[in-house]
Design a protein around this motif. Structure first.
Motif, PDB file in Angstrom:
ATOM      1  N   ASN A  75      -4.254   0.763  -1.915  1.00 55.31           N
ATOM      2  CA  ASN A  75      -3.667  -0.524  -2.260  1.00 55.31           C
ATOM      3  C   ASN A  75      -2.884  -0.390  -3.559  1.00 55.31           C
ATOM      4  N   ASP A  95      -4.597  -3.215  -6.386  1.00 53.33           N
ATOM      5  CA  ASP A  95      -5.978  -3.107  -6.862  1.00 53.33           C
ATOM      6  C   ASP A  95      -6.528  -1.748  -6.431  1.00 53.33           C
ATOM      7  N   SER A  96      -7.809  -1.538  -6.569  1.00 49.14           N
ATOM      8  CA  SER A  96      -8.393  -0.227  -6.258  1.00 49.14           C
ATOM      9  C   SER A  96      -8.882  -0.123  -4.810  1.00 49.14           C
ATOM     10  N   GLY A  97      -8.415  -1.008  -3.947  1.00 49.73           N
ATOM     11  CA  GLY A  97      -8.818  -0.981  -2.544  1.00 49.73           C
ATOM     12  C   GLY A  97      -8.243   0.219  -1.794  1.00 49.73           C
ATOM     13  N   ASN A 128      -8.226   2.010   2.285  1.00 51.13           N
ATOM     14  CA  ASN A 128      -8.563   1.978   3.704  1.00 51.13           C
ATOM     15  C   ASN A 128      -8.244   3.344   4.284  1.00 51.13           C
ATOM     16  N   SER A 174       0.823  -1.208   0.000  1.00 46.11           N
ATOM     17  CA  SER A 174       0.000   0.000   0.000  1.00 46.11           C
ATOM     18  C   SER A 174       0.855   1.254   0.000  1.00 46.11           C
TER      19      SER A 174
END
Length: 116
Positions: A88, A91-93, A95, A75
């Protein structure tokens, strides 16, 4: 892995704003996060994260509000005064950590008296 200790260290390391936005490592954003998050900088000096909904408070962030940017294995973190955005790298994550302030002595006393 992002732990509470890592989060505390990020807040400690980036406690103050840098002297200018030229001291931010903005290149990390484009090197590691632009592919999955469609990162852009608009004409007004805002970092725009297109992978977030436009209604999100983190969709558009003024560059002069960012305290620091750090890369981790999985990240990328964007550190602000009271929050950290973790993008991330694979991917497109996304938090978000929101910093909570511990209750003051006055708030503890008020809670204690209301409890009894």
């Amino acid at each position: 892995m992002i732990t509470k200790q890592v989060i505390d260290e990020l807040y400690k390391k980036y406690k103050k704003l840098p002297d200018g936005i030229e001291h931010l490592d903005i290149g990390l954003l484009f090197d590691y996060a632009s592919e999955h998050h469609d990162i852009q900088i608009d004409d007004e000096g805002n970092l725009v994260i297109k992978s977030l909904d436009e209604r999100s408070p983190f969709h558009k962030i003024a560059l002069d509000r960012i305290h620091g940017i750090s890369a981790f294995e999985n990240s990328l973190s964007i550190v602000m005064h009271s929050s950290i955005l973790f993008l991330n790298r694979h991917d497109s994550g996304i938090n978000v950590h929101i910093k909570t302030n511990p209750p003051t002595v006055w708030e503890k006393m008020k809670w204690w008296f209301n409890k009894n």
